[in-house]
Design an enzyme around this catalytic site. Structure first.
Site, mmCIF file in Angstrom:
data_model
loop_
_atom_site.group_PDB
_atom_site.id
_atom_site.type_symbol
_atom_site.label_atom_id
_atom_site.label_comp_id
_atom_site.label_asym_id
_atom_site.label_seq_id
_atom_site.Cartn_x
_atom_site.Cartn_y
_atom_site.Cartn_z
ATOM 1 N N ASP A 1 -1.350 64.177 25.710
ATOM 2 C CA ASP A 1 -0.808 63.216 26.667
ATOM 3 C C ASP A 1 0.656 63.511 26.989
ATOM 4 O OD1 ASP A 1 -3.293 61.896 26.289
ATOM 5 O OD2 ASP A 1 -2.466 60.809 24.580
ATOM 6 N N GLU B 1 -6.117 55.319 33.414
ATOM 7 C CA GLU B 1 -5.117 55.142 32.362
ATOM 8 C C GLU B 1 -3.959 56.099 32.608
ATOM 9 O OE1 GLU B 1 -7.016 56.156 28.654
ATOM 10 O OE2 GLU B 1 -8.145 57.794 29.566
#
Length: 497
Positions: free
Chosen positions: A34, A191
């Site tokens: 991420d 997300e």
């Protein structure tokens, strides 16, 4: 003195900087999941998810291809006892964002159970301020702050699950939220929100579709609250790069745009790919016609920079651990030292029933597909019931080689794929442990009593990703009978391809 960070075999290097003006993806073949990246002047800075590992590294690059670790945002999470009790696996920091505003760096992240946290610094290498609790709330993930041209501040995030995307008004100093938020988008597992503004448009750069099979979506609007137009700008297509999404859009000083994102590779974790970005009608089109590139020219960052990599080896002869090291859960700082025996890392054993419950296990990420990790352990201060050595962490299945102290005797033992192997009694004070790593073949453990002749022990290690993180190498010391005993590690050396 800490060693340099160039432990690799350049003749067989197949990823990152190719040394000829081109790079091959992944540019960072390690579990920097991420990723979020910003540019400040001619420098790039990156942070990533670390979950239950302590703590969050800050990486630096001059060209988006070559990276080193320069700092750490935090060393422990003190807002819930689970991070002391070895019960925080897969919790901790999820998908952080790093931003630069009014001369300060900001990092925001959520933990899934406790809330939204923030830290600031004037120097990305640190020191970073103690974590500030922006909001005590469960079920949020992937926050991103945004300071608008008019002085207003906002924060976007999604919810565990994932989605919808929610925008809050935030205080200009970034310390608190001013409202309950507005839902601006509902998508398929939407997300990883990142907020940008360009040419009068607000952009929400979000992954959709899930980690392994998803794609990168861009939303744009003339208002931060929408309504938003939607466009898919990067997807697997006809390539073998699964789920190319969740990352950072970066614009260079010369106007070039690039996108750093992850790919889930299983055992190694989520590795970082770099995609060129072309703007078409104020939409960012990523890669080659929306598909990931494999080999591409490096960003035009002003000049050619030296090949660099995140640090690996450590001689343990400095005042601090190398920045590559991360404790499994919160450390017990009074039970480890670099000064008790100068030139050694000392790990005092605490009681634990298993490796997953052992406090003060020191870990670092694997890099590349192959490598060799070796450490020297002095056994003179071990006590009955103590285990110490070299391990892999990942899933729930144990893989380690080490010394087991039974009464007054010390034995070499190994556990691979959950199966125990008994080795010889060792009467010399020093023993060397080695892991030969091949993620596409066989990974095995070895030991030596002279650091020259290594003997293989155990079966193939069954390395696993687990708890949202890739497998990693670790040094451990714990006791299955009581607190007590000390393991002294002289050095750790890790070469990778």
């Amino acid at each position: 003195m800490q060693p340099d960070n160039k432990h690799y075999k350049s003749a067989v290097r197949k990823w990152g900087d190719l040394g000829n003006g081109f790079y091959r993806n992944p540019v960072l073949n390690s579990d920097y999941s991420d990723p979020d990246v910003i540019r400040v002047g001619g420098d790039f800075y990156m942070v990533c998810s670390e979950f239950h590992y302590m703590g969050m590294p800050v990486l630096h690059s001059k060209d988006l291809v070559n990276w080193t670790i320069i700092g750490r945002v935090y060393d422990s999470l003190k807002h819930d006892p689970k991070y002391d009790n070895m019960e925080g696996y897969a919790k901790g920091s999820w998908a952080p964002a790093i931003r630069y505003h009014n001369g300060r760096f900001y990092v925001y992240f959520c933990t899934p159970d406790e809330g939204l946290f923030m830290s600031t610094a004037t120097d990305p290498a640190g020191p970073w301020s103690p974590l500030h609790e922006v909001a005590r709330v469960a079920g949020w993930e992937d926050p991103c702050p945004f300071w608008d041209d008019d002085g207003n501040a906002y924060l976007g995030h999604s919810t565990v699950g994932a989605g919808p995307i929610i925008i809050h008004k935030m205080s200009p100093d970034g310390t608190k939220l001013l409202d309950d938020g507005v839902i601006v988008y509902v998508g398929k597992i939407a997300e990883g929100t990142k907020i940008y503004k360009r040419n009068g448009y607000y952009y929400l750069i979000i992954p959709e579709g899930g980690v392994k099979t998803g794609w990168q979506t861009v939303l744009r609007s003339k208002s931060i609250y929408g309504p938003y137009e939607r466009k898919v700008v990067l997807q697997t297509g006809n390539t073998n790069i699964n789920g190319p999404h969740q990352g950072a859009l970066v614009e260079l000083e010369n106007g070039e745009s690039w996108f750093m994102h992850f790919q889930d590779t299983g055992i190694l974790g989520r590795v970082c790919h770099l995609q060129p970005v072309t703007w078409v009608d104020n939409w960012p089109l990523m890669g080659c016609d929306g598909e990931p590139v494999t080999v591409y020219r490096k960003p035009r960052a002003g000049k050619e920079y030296e090949r660099t990599f995140p640090q690996t080896s450590d001689e343990f002869d400095g005042p601090e651990l190398g920045l590559q090291w991360q404790w499994n859960h919160n450390p017990v700082n009074e039970r480890w030292s670099l000064s008790k025996r100068p030139g050694y890392l000392t790990l005092e054993a605490m009681y634990a029933e298993s490796l997953l419950k052992a406090r003060n296990t020191l870990t670092q990420k694997l890099i590349g597909e192959k490598g060799t990790a070796t450490t020297e352990l002095n056994t003179e201060n071990l006590k009955n019931g103590q285990r110490a050595g070299l391990a892999f962490l990942g899933g729930t299945q144990e893989n380690w080689i080490g010394i087991v102290r039974e009464g007054e005797s010390s034995y070499i033992k190994a556990v691979t794929a959950g199966i125990r192997y008994h080795g010889p009694e060792i009467e010399t004070p020093n023993v060397w442990f080695r892991a030969e790593i091949d993620l596409n073949g066989i990974t095995q453990f070895y030991f030596s009593t002279d650091n020259e002749n290594f003997i293989q022990l155990g079966g193939p290690c069954r390395l696993e990703a687990g708890f949202w993180k890739g497998a990693r190498i670790a040094l451990f010391s714990y006791n299955t009978v009581m607190d007590g005993g000390r393991a002294d590690f002289n050095w750790f050396r890790y070469e990778f391809e």
